[in-house]
Every structure is written in C-alpha cells, then in structure tokens.
Scaffold this motif. Structure first.
Motif, PDB file in Angstrom:
ATOM      1  N   ARG A 400       0.845  -1.201   0.000  1.00 19.22           N
ATOM      2  CA  ARG A 400       0.000   0.000   0.000  1.00 19.22           C
ATOM      3  C   ARG A 400       0.879   1.249   0.000  1.00 19.22           C
ATOM      4  N   LYS A 411      -7.860   5.598  -3.969  1.00 15.73           N
ATOM      5  CA  LYS A 411      -9.203   5.052  -4.230  1.00 15.73           C
ATOM      6  C   LYS A 411      -9.168   3.929  -5.268  1.00 15.73           C
ATOM      7  N   GLY A 430     -12.231  -3.511  -1.745  1.00 17.80           N
ATOM      8  CA  GLY A 430     -12.282  -2.159  -1.202  1.00 17.80           C
ATOM      9  C   GLY A 430     -11.341  -1.284  -2.011  1.00 17.80           C
ATOM     10  N   GLU A 433      -6.240   2.387  -0.117  1.00 12.32           N
ATOM     11  CA  GLU A 433      -5.849   2.907   1.191  1.00 12.32           C
ATOM     12  C   GLU A 433      -6.299   1.987   2.335  1.00 12.32           C
ATOM     13  N   ASP A 434      -7.292   1.137   2.044  1.00 16.31           N
ATOM     14  CA  ASP A 434      -7.786   0.223   3.086  1.00 16.31           C
ATOM     15  C   ASP A 434      -7.198  -1.186   2.979  1.00 16.31           C
ATOM     16  N   THR A 437      -6.552  -3.411   6.065  1.00 18.04           N
ATOM     17  CA  THR A 437      -7.793  -3.814   6.740  1.00 18.04           C
ATOM     18  C   THR A 437      -8.457  -4.967   5.987  1.00 18.04           C
ATOM     19  N   LEU A 438      -8.442  -4.878   4.661  1.00 16.64           N
ATOM     20  CA  LEU A 438      -9.057  -5.941   3.856  1.00 16.64           C
ATOM     21  C   LEU A 438      -8.340  -7.263   4.107  1.00 16.64           C
ATOM     22  N   GLN A 441      -9.431  -8.981   7.069  1.00 15.72           N
ATOM     23  CA  GLN A 441     -10.756  -9.611   7.001  1.00 15.72           C
ATOM     24  C   GLN A 441     -10.669 -11.052   6.505  1.00 15.72           C
TER      25      GLN A 441
END
Ligand code: SAH
Length: 478
Positions: A400, A411, A430, A433-434, A437-438, A441
C-alpha cells in the motif's frame, strides 16, 4: 467411502435369492449374467423365468419351503427382497456365519449393496453412491458409458490372452507395464478398438524384441522421467486433461503444501506420495533436496510427477527444477496449470484486462515487507495496468505504502482473494488505502491481491455496493 467396491466370483457356490416380483427377477437376471448359480425361493411360489436364456435358467435351483430356514452351508451370498420379517431374519443368519447379505432397499440389514454397472465384457465399471442415490449412480454410469470405447472389453480380453506369453518375455514388472501401455495407447490397441482384432494379433505376434518395444534402455532398465505438473489453484476439476493423465501414470508424486488432498486423490492409487513443500510452521526440505529427489527418482526408472500449486512456472521455482534436471541429463516435460491469478479472476469475475480500461497485467511477488521495499512501484502506477501480487498478505501495508507514494490513487479498487476455487474461498474488496484492513478480514489460507480498476467489475464489488461510494471510478468505459 463407506462401501469398498470389490468383485465377487460367483462361480464358487450358489447365491441364495429370496423373493418375487420384478425387482427380484431383475436381480436374478443380473446374477445369471455374472455366471452365478442361484438358489431361488420365490415367496409367492411363482418361479416364472420366461425371457431368460434356457442355458442360464439351467443354473437356477427352484427351492421350496421356508426360506428363512434355508440351508446356507454352501451359499456364497444372500439376497432378499426387502420389507418384512424375512429380510431381517435372513440378514441375521447370514451375518452370524459371515456371509455377505443384501436386503433390497434396506441398508441397515445389508452388508453389501449393488452398484450401477457398466458391462463391457471383461471391463466392468461399478458405480456406487453408498446407497444414497441410485439416480446419481445411474447418471454417472451414463457418462461412463458414453465415454468408454465400445470394444474396451475386447481390448482387455486381447491382453488377457497374451499376458502369460509377455510375462515370460519381460520378467521385469516396470518394463512390462510400459509394454502394455504402449500396446494399449498405440496402433495395436487402436486396431482392437476398431474391431480389427486379427490385425492386432498379427502386429503383436510380429514384435520380435518385446523389451525394446517397451522402451528398455541399453542396460535393460527402464527410462524414468520427471513431469512438472501444474495442479491449478485447488478445484480438482481445474486440472488439465494432460495433468490428469500424468497423475494417472505416476509412480511417485512429489507435491507442495499448496496442493489440495482432492487433487492428490486423482493420482494413481499405488503411486507413492511424497510431501516436499513447506507446511505451516515447518520448513520444507529445500530446493536442492527436491532437485536431488527428482533426479534420483528418474534415474531409478520411475515416472515422477512434481506437482505444484497453480502453474509450475509462475512463482513455483519450476525454472530451477528444470535447469537441474537438464543438467543431470534426465528427461522431463512441463504441464501448465491454472495459476492463482486466473483462478481468482474467473471465480470472482475480475476481468484482468478490459477494453480501453486495463491493457496490461503484471504478476509480482512481495513475500516480506523487505521484498516490497525492493519493488519499483513507480513502474506500477499506470492506470491501465492491473497488478496481481502473489504471497503479498504479510507485506500488504508495505505494498500500500509503495503504490501510494509512487502516486497510485488511494481510491484504486483492490481485492484480496483467498483459497480461490476451493469450497471455502473468500474475497474482500475495497480501495487501496484500506488494503491492510481488507487483508485482516481474510482469515488465512493462500491469498492473492488484485489491484486496479478492473476489480470494480468483480462480483464481490457489485455485491458490496461500493461502486456508488466512488464517483470518479472508471466503470465500463466505451
Ligand atoms: N505457482 C503458484 C504460485 C505459488 S506462490 C501459482 O501459479 O498459482 C504461492 C502464492 O500463490 C500464495 O501465497 C498465494 O498468493 C498464491 N496462491 C496459490 N494458490 C492460491 C489460492 N488457491 N488462492 C489464492 N491464492 C493462491
């Protein structure tokens, strides 16, 4: 598998058959076709046998009296119409003396069941569903019927007639197997299947050096070889036809931790299976050692399969193995497999390229954050490029950071796809930037990252309703 398919020799004694009606008559015909002698108690006294060949009917012993008290002393199997006291009583008696018993439509009182059968003379295929669904068994049988050459039984009996002769001429087992494979796969087999049995006899008779025909080396041994086989991402139905053939021919399979047990199951039953990959918490045996095993297996005349997840040449170290085999003078070949990226793409509907939108695809690996630091991210900021990252879960934060600092939009749609094409596959989608977090999951398993606008076409993205949240996203450009 609850029931082991075995083939019972019915020539050794009578089968006890109890009952009447069409179902019982059908079993009577089946037993007679298989050469059985049948001791038949027709409960309703109707020993009707019209439509049965008289020669076969001569093998029926029409029994009378109380079937429940029938003499079992020379009987080899017991078969009884279901529903009623008789089946229960006979089942108990048969079990007490260790005889196989089938009570029709009554699994609880049966110790064997009848498969759906494909009967081509000496070639018989039995299809079972553990008694759960005769309809499914029949569908499978239909498919096999359609697939098998009509004269496959002739081929088996042809070989059966020559077996002893060839056994005497090629005492060595592995070489003899090659001999028969060449017969079956070559012009002689083709002649039998085409109904030209005489030509086949002549051709086999004309083989003067059976060992040479089998491909013996100058020292009289067999030549081994190594086949690098791509196993695909997990779903066994994604194996190629060639991969399946190599697995069916293998003497030994050296497999990676990524190869699912279902795929390993497709290998020849008596092939040795050797795990050589890393497994959770345990290091692998190392590339050098793997190379050594492959070379040794081939040198001892074995047909070795090196089975790898996905494709052998996509982050699979297949290149190094091939180089080692070449150097050792071992014959080898490579069978491609469906790489994880393509499995993920197909499963989640991520078109890796898209007209006007994604014109390039890059596959890269970033195992550790340190690897990610080595990647030239500036080469991956092209909006028309889909980026696929193998082994990128741990390094996700670094990936990232690399892409963002090189200027790729925060985005940008991204997806994490784990255990693709397996029943427990998972996807999280997603934006860039996320990404970390993905990744969180997804609870483990091998996983692949796909980064690029095409992810917005994917099924999980459509299901998530994310598209509305990103107004400037390039959807279906045309
Ligand atoms: N040769 C393999 C890749 C081996 S590298 C191939 O062509 O697919 C191992 C990496 O492949 C894993 O870390 C993961 O990123 C990816 N991978 C392999 N199988 C996968 C699967 N079923 N689902 C998701 N990713 C997979």
């Amino acid at each position: 598998m609850r029931f082991l398919p075995i083939f019972l020799d019915l020539q050794t004694g009578p089968v006890l058959l109890v009952g009447s009606g069409e179902l019982v008559r059908a079993k009577l015909r089946l037993l007679l076709t298989a050469g059985a002698r049948v001791r038949w108690y027709a409960i309703d006294g109707d020993h009707e046998v019209s439509g049965i060949d008289p020669a076969a009917a001569a093998r029926i012993e029409f029994a009378r009296g109380d079937a429940a008290a029938a003499d079992l002393s020379d009987v080899i199997a017991v078969l009884c119409a279901g529903a009623g006291e008789m089946g229960v009583a006979l089942s108990a008696r048969a079990k007490a003396v260790g005889l196989p018993v089938n009570v029709m439509d009554d699994l609880a009182h049966s110790t064997f069941i009848f498969p759906a059968i494909v009967d081509r003379g000496d070639v018989v295929v039995a299809v079972g569903t553990g008694g759960t669904s005769p309809v499914v068994a029949r569908r499978v049988r239909e498919r096999i019927e359609a697939m098998l050459p009509a004269r496959i039984g002739d081929l088996a009996s042809f070989i059966g007639r020559w077996r002893k002769t060839i056994h005497a001429r090629i005492p060595e087992f592995a070489l003899r197997r090659r001999f028969w494979e060449r017969v079956v796969d070559g012009p002689i087999g083709a002649a039998v299947l085409a109904g030209r049995g005489d030509d086949a006899e002549t051709a086999l008779n004309n083989i003067s050096d059976a060992s040479a025909f089998a491909g013996a080396t100058s020292t009289g041994g067999v030549e081994g070889r190594v086949t690098l086989v791509g196993a695909g991402p997990g779903d066994p139905d994604l194996l190629t036809v060639k991969a399946l053939r190599a697995l069916q021919d293998a003497d030994v399979v050296f497999y990676d931790e990524l190869v699912s047990p279902e795929i390993l199951d497709r290998a020849r039953r008596d092939a040795a299976r050797v795990p050589v990959g890393r497994r959770v918490g345990k290091p692998g045996i190392g590339q050098e050692a793997v190379n050594h095993l492959l070379i040794e297996a081939a040198r001892s005349g074995q047909r070795a399969v090196r089975l790898k997840g996905g494709d052998p040449f996509v982050f699979g170290r297949g290149g190094e193995e091939v180089a080692a085999l070449r150097e050792a003078g071992v014959s080898y070949s490579v069978i491609p497999g469906i790489t994880a990226a393509l499995g993920a793409a197909a499963e989640s509907e991520v078109p890796l390229t898209f007209r006007h939108e994604a014109l390039r695809v890059t596959f890269l690996t970033a195992h550790k954050a340190r690897d990610a630091a080595d990647v030239d991210w500036s080469a991956l900021t092209d909006l028309e490029m889909t980026v696929v990252v193998y082994m990128g879960m741990t390094a996700a934060p670094a990936i990232r950071a690399g892409l963002l600092s090189a200027g790729r939009s925060p985005k940008t749609p991204v997806g994490v796809f784990s255990r693709v094409t397996r029943p427990d596959s998972k996807a999280a989608v997603g934006v860039l930037e996320d990404l970390p977090t993905l990744v969180q999951q997804i609870d483990g398993g091998p996983a692949i990252l796909i980064i690029g606008d095409v992810v917005a076409h994917s099924a999980p993205w459509r299901a998530s309703g994310l598209a509305q949240a990103i107004p400037n996203l390039l959807m279906a450009a045309e």
